[in-house]
Write a protein that holds these residues in place. Structure first.
Motif: not given
Length: 171
Positions: A4-5, A61, A112-115, A118
């Motif tokens: 994610i980063n 979203n 946040g909490s992407p799936d 996403d």
């Protein structure tokens, strides 16, 4: 799966590069003359943000658009090419607010909490944005604008002489 980063860094990098490809141009150059082979640059940059917003934020979203008129301005499937020069574009400053705002909302989502979906759609929009980098460059070249400052200026002595037209090369 991409970290994610790393993905967030790529979102920042892609938007910075897209903006760097047109930042040195005037407002008049952002619109440019109507030509059937290119889009107005102000449309191109807005379209990038719209595409990212549509697929990552709105479709995935359920977020509202950042501009009520975004679909009417930037949806390439709904806005005929020849009409793009006559659209009521927001000012350059307002366009940049929209473009950076979409980027920031995507970065917030990633923080946040992407799936997995996403992440997939965020990568899709990055590929789309990188592809449009070519459009920024060929539009500049078509209009005779100088190379953007982030690219080295072409040395005329290094230009190829082969091919039927000056500058053409055989590949």
């Amino acid at each position: 799966m991409i970290a994610i980063n790393t993905l967030a860094d790529r979102v920042r990098d892609a938007r910075a590069r897209s903006l760097a490809l047109i930042d040195d141009l005037s407002d008049a150059q952002w619109l440019g003359p109507l030509l059937p082979i290119v889009n107005p640059l102000i449309w191109e940059i807005g379209h990038l943000a719209w595409f990212q917003e549509k697929w990552v934020l709105r479709e995935r979203n359920g977020q509202p658009p950042g501009r009520a008129d975004a679909d009417a301005l930037y949806d390439s499937a709904a806005v005929p090419h020849a009409t793009r020069w006559g659209l009521p574009f927001p000012s350059r400053a307002d366009t940049l607010v929209y473009v950076q705002g979409v980027r920031d909302r995507v970065l917030d989502l990633l923080a946040g909490s992407p799936d997995a979906d996403d992440l997939y759609f965020t990568q899709l929009t990055l590929f789309h944005e990188d592809m449009h980098g070519e459009a920024f460059l060929y539009t500049r070249q078509t209009h005779g604008y100088p190379a953007p400052p982030l690219l080295p200026a072409a040395d005329p002595a290094q230009q190829p002489a082969a091919g039927p037209l000056p500058g053409d090369v055989v590949i």
